[in-house]
Design a protein around this motif. Structure first.
Motif, short mmCIF file in Angstrom:
data_model
loop_
_atom_site.label_atom_id
_atom_site.label_comp_id
_atom_site.label_asym_id
_atom_site.label_seq_id
_atom_site.Cartn_x
_atom_site.Cartn_y
_atom_site.Cartn_z
N ARG A 15 68.87 91.36 83.49
CA ARG A 15 68.49 92.13 82.30
C ARG A 15 68.49 91.23 81.07
O ARG A 15 67.54 91.23 80.28
CB ARG A 15 69.46 93.30 82.09
CG ARG A 15 69.18 94.09 80.82
CD ARG A 15 70.20 95.16 80.57
NE ARG A 15 71.57 94.70 80.46
CZ ARG A 15 72.10 94.08 79.39
NH1 ARG A 15 71.35 93.81 78.33
NH2 ARG A 15 73.37 93.71 79.39
N ARG A 18 65.63 88.78 80.83
CA ARG A 18 64.40 89.42 80.38
C ARG A 18 64.44 89.80 78.91
O ARG A 18 63.47 90.33 78.37
CB ARG A 18 64.13 90.69 81.21
CG ARG A 18 63.70 90.46 82.62
CD ARG A 18 62.29 89.88 82.62
NE ARG A 18 61.67 90.09 83.91
CZ ARG A 18 60.52 90.68 84.08
NH1 ARG A 18 59.84 91.15 83.07
NH2 ARG A 18 60.02 90.81 85.28
N LEU A 20 66.29 92.14 77.52
CA LEU A 20 66.37 93.59 77.34
C LEU A 20 67.80 94.03 77.05
O LEU A 20 68.74 93.53 77.66
CB LEU A 20 65.91 94.31 78.62
CG LEU A 20 64.44 94.14 79.00
CD1 LEU A 20 64.19 94.74 80.38
CD2 LEU A 20 63.55 94.80 77.97
N GLN A 22 70.69 97.08 77.17
CA GLN A 22 70.96 98.16 78.12
C GLN A 22 70.16 99.40 77.73
O GLN A 22 69.61 100.08 78.61
CB GLN A 22 72.45 98.49 78.16
CG GLN A 22 73.28 97.45 78.86
CD GLN A 22 74.76 97.83 78.88
OE1 GLN A 22 75.21 98.70 78.15
NE2 GLN A 22 75.51 97.14 79.72
N LEU A 25 66.35 98.92 78.72
CA LEU A 25 66.12 99.01 80.16
C LEU A 25 66.36 100.43 80.66
O LEU A 25 65.57 100.96 81.44
CB LEU A 25 67.02 98.03 80.92
CG LEU A 25 66.93 98.10 82.45
CD1 LEU A 25 65.51 97.85 82.94
CD2 LEU A 25 67.91 97.12 83.08
N GLN A 28 63.44 102.59 79.96
CA GLN A 28 62.29 102.26 80.81
C GLN A 28 62.39 102.93 82.17
O GLN A 28 61.37 103.25 82.78
CB GLN A 28 62.16 100.75 81.01
CG GLN A 28 61.64 100.01 79.82
CD GLN A 28 61.49 98.52 80.10
OE1 GLN A 28 61.78 98.02 81.18
NE2 GLN A 28 61.05 97.79 79.09
N ILE A 54 65.24 99.91 88.83
CA ILE A 54 65.78 98.76 88.09
C ILE A 54 65.09 97.48 88.54
O ILE A 54 64.65 96.67 87.72
CB ILE A 54 67.31 98.65 88.30
CG1 ILE A 54 68.03 99.80 87.59
CG2 ILE A 54 67.83 97.30 87.82
CD1 ILE A 54 69.50 99.92 87.96
N ALA A 57 61.55 97.33 87.22
CA ALA A 57 61.51 97.07 85.78
C ALA A 57 61.84 95.61 85.44
O ALA A 57 61.36 95.09 84.45
CB ALA A 57 62.47 98.01 85.06
N LEU A 58 62.66 94.99 86.28
CA LEU A 58 63.08 93.61 86.02
C LEU A 58 62.28 92.58 86.82
O LEU A 58 62.59 91.39 86.80
CB LEU A 58 64.57 93.46 86.29
CG LEU A 58 65.49 94.27 85.36
CD1 LEU A 58 66.95 94.11 85.78
CD2 LEU A 58 65.30 93.86 83.91
#
Length: 76
Positions: A15, A18, A20, A22, A25, A28, A54, A57-58
């Protein structure tokens, strides 16, 4: 026998890599940031469905968030 468990540190590392938060993320993937915090701090693990979201998204695979540990099988 190998057991696999969720690796909270891997989630935090990916995370952060990237860029981002918490909150970002979590938004998202349709969670609240408290749930993501619980995952990252190892208080609980995500469901398979949430882990898949998760990972998506990552840009990772679900396997990237799992650890492997050898366990001896005890025979009776």
């Amino acid at each position: 026998m190998q057991t696999r468990t969720f690796d909270p540190a891997a989630l935090r590392q990916r995370r952060q890599a990237r860029g981002l938060s918490q909150t970002k993320l979590a938004a998202q993937i349709g969670l609240n940031s408290r749930a993501l915090s619980l995952f990252e701090n190892g208080h609980c693990g995500p469901s398979v469905t949430t882990l898949a979201a998760i990972a998506d998204a990552l840009g990772a695979s679900m396997d990237d968030f799992m650890t492997r540990a050898d366990r001896e099988e005890v025979s009776a």
